[in-house]
Design an enzyme around this catalytic site. Structure first.
Site, PDB file in Angstrom:
ATOM      1  N   LYS A 191     -11.840  -9.620  -4.190  1.00  0.00           N
ATOM      2  CA  LYS A 191     -10.392  -9.392  -4.195  1.00  0.00           C
ATOM      3  C   LYS A 191      -9.818 -10.030  -5.476  1.00  0.00           C
ATOM      4  O   LYS A 191     -10.552 -10.296  -6.416  1.00  0.00           O
ATOM      5  CB  LYS A 191      -9.766  -9.970  -2.919  1.00  0.00           C
TER       6      LYS A 191
ATOM      7  N   ARG B  57     -11.935 -14.938  -2.488  1.00  0.00           N
ATOM      8  CA  ARG B  57     -11.052 -15.647  -1.541  1.00  0.00           C
ATOM      9  C   ARG B  57     -11.807 -16.564  -0.581  1.00  0.00           C
ATOM     10  O   ARG B  57     -11.210 -17.480  -0.020  1.00  0.00           O
ATOM     11  CB  ARG B  57     -10.174 -14.646  -0.777  1.00  0.00           C
TER      12      ARG B  57
ATOM     13  N   SER C  15       0.834  -1.212   0.000  1.00  0.00           N
ATOM     14  CA  SER C  15       0.000   0.000   0.000  1.00  0.00           C
ATOM     15  C   SER C  15       0.866   1.259   0.000  1.00  0.00           C
ATOM     16  O   SER C  15       0.610   2.211  -0.742  1.00  0.00           O
ATOM     17  CB  SER C  15      -0.902   0.019   1.237  1.00  0.00           C
TER      18      SER C  15
ATOM     19  N   ASP D  80      -6.659  -8.571   4.163  1.00  0.00           N
ATOM     20  CA  ASP D  80      -5.821  -9.411   3.295  1.00  0.00           C
ATOM     21  C   ASP D  80      -5.281 -10.651   4.004  1.00  0.00           C
ATOM     22  O   ASP D  80      -4.635 -11.493   3.372  1.00  0.00           O
ATOM     23  CB  ASP D  80      -4.651  -8.581   2.754  1.00  0.00           C
TER      24      ASP D  80
ATOM     25  N   ARG E 174     -13.100  -7.161 -11.564  1.00  0.00           N
ATOM     26  CA  ARG E 174     -13.325  -6.552 -10.240  1.00  0.00           C
ATOM     27  C   ARG E 174     -14.117  -5.245 -10.348  1.00  0.00           C
ATOM     28  O   ARG E 174     -13.967  -4.490 -11.292  1.00  0.00           O
ATOM     29  CB  ARG E 174     -11.969  -6.331  -9.542  1.00  0.00           C
TER      30      ARG E 174
HETATM   31  C1  S3P Z   1      -5.354  -1.589  -0.250  1.00  0.00           C
HETATM   32  C2  S3P Z   1      -6.539  -1.685   0.400  1.00  0.00           C
HETATM   33  C3  S3P Z   1      -7.246  -2.948   0.634  1.00  0.00           C
HETATM   34  C4  S3P Z   1      -6.361  -4.173   0.391  1.00  0.00           C
HETATM   35  C5  S3P Z   1      -5.475  -4.029  -0.798  1.00  0.00           C
HETATM   36  C6  S3P Z   1      -4.629  -2.772  -0.732  1.00  0.00           C
HETATM   37  C7  S3P Z   1      -4.765  -0.249  -0.411  1.00  0.00           C
HETATM   38  O1  S3P Z   1      -8.357  -2.962  -0.211  1.00  0.00           O
HETATM   39  O2  S3P Z   1      -7.143  -5.331   0.254  1.00  0.00           O
HETATM   40  O3  S3P Z   1      -4.602  -5.160  -0.870  1.00  0.00           O
HETATM   41  O4  S3P Z   1      -3.558  -0.153  -0.686  1.00  0.00           O
HETATM   42  O5  S3P Z   1      -5.505   0.733  -0.285  1.00  0.00           O
HETATM   43  P1  S3P Z   1      -9.726  -2.251   0.208  1.00  0.00           P
HETATM   44  O6  S3P Z   1      -9.414  -1.224   1.241  1.00  0.00           O
HETATM   45  O7  S3P Z   1     -10.261  -1.657  -1.024  1.00  0.00           O
HETATM   46  O8  S3P Z   1     -10.563  -3.350   0.792  1.00  0.00           O
END
Ligand code: S3P
Length: 435
Positions: free
Chosen positions: A349, A353, A24, A322, A126
């Site tokens: 996702k 999952r 992230s 995650d 998605r």
């Molecule tokens: C992420 C937010 C999450 C996560 C993804 C990375 C991000 O998704 O599942 O792997 O970097 O903002 P969501 O917040 O949309 O559920």
């Protein structure tokens, strides 16, 4: 090529491991560096397929991003808030939902320019309307298949208006897209989430110089007031707790294991996995806690021991969204029945999952009952080796590797290369820690 796992029966897991940079924060450091003025220098950027997708999209719009190689700092030469060049071709986001969703927010307000984004088979399935709908309230024009929900998406850049938006799902990707669009809108924008999602965008945008306020019960309301230019920063990316989760659970369930995972990001909006493992009775110590460039960081030591079943509900999901696939593996080993509810987000996702873990872990003997927004997992289940498939999902690939660690007999994992989306050195680290 399929991978043979579980052939080192009886071998424990010992040693120290550095997981790669947080995914992230890596995406955000590239994106925010691109729209800042001046140079952003990133240390510890995740050298994996997802951030490479973000970097490639930025380069296609005229941003200079130095090569991304393990151990090398990455230099981004910012083009400023409105400096993206119209790309000559389609922007390919690969497997990365974060790339596509955050870029939707960044591109929607680039008036007079046209952008098309696509991705791989998984990403093209998605939902993108969750970002497109709030952005259209700001005046964005985004078209796509299935009424604008599915990529390829075409964005016709517009001048945007500030608004107040209540998002129905707690999603950091949705929130971040709106905050990025807000940076150049006319007037302030407020995003209100049902539960707080990860807050890396808020922390980092502030550090880059944005005018951003966080409030509301549980930090669920974020307001951006445009007018500030962003300034290039030095970013130090901590290790990804979502990657550390594989070692935390492998260590907790493998007899004799003793692992130390160094330099792991411990942002409270991400540490749900530690809370659940603690409630399960896992033997985990947090060592050497410190603050690195605005994010809490520490080392995590885990040793093997008995575990109790867990209960995870909607409130907690955003803090460990995650980590559910690998927690399902821990649940097989724990005593009692574990239960996940409020997790319908897992169905959208990289794969569904809930379904994929029920199917693949089920092939190894797991007793999982899947329902619309979660699953129950029977504990004290001896897993057995089997022929399994990542179904192209990185976190499924690594979760099945953790399961193979305690299964009896060998496991063959198809499509293990999926791990490279977030953790390219996972298989090397596994071999080294087993040695
Ligand atoms: C992420 C937010 C999450 C996560 C993804 C990375 C991000 O998704 O599942 O792997 O970097 O903002 P969501 O917040 O949309 O559920």
């Amino acid at each position: 090529m399929p991978l043979a796992l579980g052939t080192t029966a009886g071998r424990s897991l010992k040693g120290r491991v550095q997981v790669p940079g947080d995914k992230s924060i890596s995406h955000r450091s590239l994106l925010f560096g691109a729209i800042a003025d001046g140079i952003t220098r990133i240390e510890g950027l995740l050298p994996a397929e997802d951030p490479l997708s973000t970097a490639a999209c930025l380069r296609a719009m005229g941003v200079s991003v130095s090569p991304i190689e393990a151990g090398q700092p990455v230099i981004v030469e910012g083009v400023g808030l409105d400096g993206f060049r119209e790309p000559e071709s389609v922007l390919d986001c690969g497997n990365s939902g974060t790339t596509m969703r955050l870029m939707l927010g960044l591109l929607a307000g680039r008036a007079g320019r046209h952008f098309v984004m696509t991705g791989d088979d998984s990403l093209r399935r998605r939902p993108m309307k969750r970002v497109g709908a709030p952005l259209s309230e700001m005046g964005a024009r985004i078209a796509g298949r299935s009424g604008g929900n599915l990529a390829p998406l075409a964005i016709s850049g517009q001048e945007l208006q500030g608004v107040t938006i209540r998002t129905p799902v707690a999603s950091a990707q949705v929130k971040s897209a709106i905050l990025l669009a807000a940076l150049t809108a006319n007037g302030s924008t407020t995003v209100i989430e049902p539960v707080q999602s990860r807050d890396h965008s808020e922390r980092m945008l502030r550090a880059f110089g944005a005018d951003l306020q966080v409030g509301g019960a549980g930090n669920t309301e974020v307001t951006v007031t445009p007018g500030q230019r962003l300034r290039g920063q030095e970013v130090i990316v901590p290790g990804d707790i979502s990657s550390a989760a594989f070692w935390l659970i492998a260590g907790a369930i493998t007899p004799g294991a003793d692992l130390t995972i160094e330099n792991v990001g411990l942002n409270p909006s991400r540490t749900g996995i530690l809370d659940v493992l603690e409630a399960m009775g896992a033997r985990i110590e947090v060592l050497n806690q410190r603050d690195v460039a605005g994010e809490p960081v520490g080392d995590l030591r885990v040793t093997h021991g008995p575990l109790q079943a867990f209960e995870i509900n909607a409130e907690l999901i955003p803090r460990l969204v995650d980590e559910i696939p690998v927690l399902a593996v821990a649940a097989c080993y724990a005593s009692g029945v574990s239960r996940v509810t409020g997790a319908e987000e897992l169905r959208v996702k990289e794969t569904d999952r809930l379904a994929v873990m029920a199917r693949q872990l089920g092939a190894m003997g797991a007793r999982i009952d899947e329902f619309s927004d979660g699953m129950t997992i029977q504990g004290e289940t001896q897993l057995h080796g089997a022929e399994v498939d990542s179904e192209t999902d990185h976190r499924v690939a690594m979760s099945l590797a953790v399961a193979a660690q305690i299964a009896t007999g060998p496991t063959t994992l198809h499509r293990p290369e999926a791990a490279a989306v977030s953790y390219p050195s996972f298989w090397d680290d596994l071999e080294r820690l087993q040695a």
